[in-house]
Design a protein around this motif. Structure first.
Motif: not given
Ligand code: NAD
Length: 432
Positions: A219-224, A231-243, A251-260
């Motif tokens: 979800x957060x990667x979609x928003x990213x 032209x927005x910044x998902x890191x601020x968006x994730x912070x604002x959502x997570x509050x 698990x609201x951290x954008x990145x290259x995709x979940x793995x492991x």
């Protein structure tokens, strides 16, 4: 205090064995891997896991924990037998039950007295019935010779023993409330929410929890990706959502995709489980599809930085493990990303603070693994950061700048999201 046998001493089995001995139980851990057992007998960890070594040695010194290659020795006199073998992803995405069934066969052969088999492996609905069949073939009757319980593990690699001793919840599923309560009593000394339920419910709790975590990442990667376009910044968006306490920050951290070793295989197994029961889970499929496209997007970003071609270009990759503070490279997002770049002609040089040795096995053809970051970065046409190790932030980037061909960083984990790097062109995931 109880006598417990643990079959399979990988990440989950070893943490369970050490954790149970720390709670005062007498534990014998068994694994078929000779090298692993030899190390454990010497009080050494077979893999990196923060803090676990001290607990291991303390439990061994107190005489509460020992290891063996012999199933009979592990099972002898144990009322409780934990099974923590792996259930990896099969070719079709379903859970491969071969380790579980083979361990069940060995246990059945070794079992002399009544025991409760407590499955800690992530195992789909129907798998415990398959285990019971194997035990039946070996002449063991459910209810008379043994009972089965399902006790999923929710630990995170890197904080495994902490999570075991301070769990978010303990879930036990069994055929009867009495058996479930008896198994739960092993955790008497742990103060955490405790839920006893049916085996099926406990299995679905485990799978649904991991699918939900994967959904948050997708979800957060979609928003990213949307933020990049807008032209927005998902890191601020994730912070604002997570509050929002209804959402939370995990698990609201954008990145290259979940793995492991867990999220991808557990989501796929849940999808297959649904399909086998006649339901096509389009929402679960969408989580997986977004994850796949996120990996391709990162490869495309590197390609773009290289002027549209990989052939003849050198890409330095920092980070190979599926997350920081582990040496586990199994099913890491670095594998498909590096393989894809190598197949398109890139020369990949890579470094990981802890996963380097494990990675050498995996990237035999596709990447050269270096023991230090500076050698990996030398001569790079682009740098790709795939794991959020703190160490990478503190590198001498001025020094690196002088040794690369092109000062371009694709930061797929947002290490430089707040502060860029002088003299470098840094693309950060989710920042437009
Ligand atoms: N790793 C995690 O973070 C994590 C977290 C929660 C749940 N799980 C689940 O726990 C299970 C185990 O995962 P893991 O990461 O610990 O796997 P792992 O591969 O690290 O460990 C499995 C161990 O079982 C041993 N083994 C296999 N067959 C055996 C047999 N017949 N007899 C004795 N030993 C045998 C292997 O040698 C290995 O040491 C999986 O189902 C996984 O999905 C894993």
């Amino acid at each position: 205090m109880a006598r417990i046998g643990v079959i399979g001493t990988g990440y989950v089995g070893l943490v369970s064995a050490v954790g149970m001995a720390t709670l005062g139980h007498e534990v014998v851990g068994m694994d078929k891997d000779e090298k692993k057992v030899e190390k454990l007998k010497r009080g050494e960890l077979p893999f990196y896991e923060k803090g676990l070594g001290d607990y291991l040695r303390e439990a061994m010194e107190r005489g509460l924990l020992r290891f063996t290659l012999d199933t009979e020795e592990a099972v002898d006199g144990a009322r409780y037998i934990f099974i923590a073998v792996n259930t990896p992803m099969d070719d079709d995405g379903s859970a491969d039950l071969s380790q579980l069934l083979s361990a069940s066969r060995s246990i059945a052969k070794a079992l002399k007295d009544f025991a409760i088999l407590i499955v800690r492996s992530t195992a789909p609905v129907g798998s415990l019935e398959a285990m019971a069949k194997v035990l039946e073939v070996e002449g063991k009757e459910r209810g008379r010779d043994y009972e089965i319980a399902y006790n999923p593990e929710f630990l995170r690699e890197g904080t495994g023993i902490y999570d075991f001793l301070n769990p978010s919840r303990i879930v036990v599923g069994a055929d009867s409330p009495e058996i479930a309560e008896e198994v739960m009593s092993l955790y008497e000394r742990i103060n955490a929410p405790k839920l006893t339920t049916t085996i099926k419910n406990a299995q679905i709790i485990k799978y649904a929890s991991n699918a939900f975590l994967a959904a948050r990442v997708s979800f957060i990667n979609e928003i990213a990706t949307l933020c990049e376009a807008l032209g927005a910044d998902v890191w601020d968006v994730a912070k604002g959502m997570g509050l929002d306490p209804r959402i939370g920050r995990q698990y609201l951290r954008p990145g290259p995709g979940y793995s492991g070793p867990c999220l991808p295989k557990d989501l796929m197994a849940l999808i297959r489980m649904s399909e086998e029961h006649g339901y096509f889970p389009s929402f679960l499929e969408a989580i997986h599809l977004k994850n796949e496209s996120q990996k391709r997007r990162i490869v495309w970003k590197v390609k773009e930085a290289l002027g549209g071609v990989f052939t003849g270009k050198t890409v330095a990759v920092l980070g190979l493990t599926f997350k920081p503070n582990t040496d586990d490279v199994r099913n890491s997002v670095s594998i498909p990303i590096i393989n894809r770049m190598a197949k398109q002609g890139a020369l990949v040089k890579a470094y990981d603070p802890m996963g380097g040795e494990n990675a050498k096995e995996i990237f035999k053809e596709s990447a050269q693994i270096f023991p230090d970051p500076y050698s990996a970065l030398e001569g790079a046409d682009a740098v790709l950061i795939l794991t959020a190790w703190d160490e990478f932030r503190g590198l001498d980037w001025d020094r690196v700048r002088k040794t690369v061909k092109n000062p371009f960083i694709v930061d797929a984990v947002g290490l430089f999201r707040d502060k860029g790097l002088e003299g470098w062109n840094v693309w950060v995931v989710g920042k437009g």
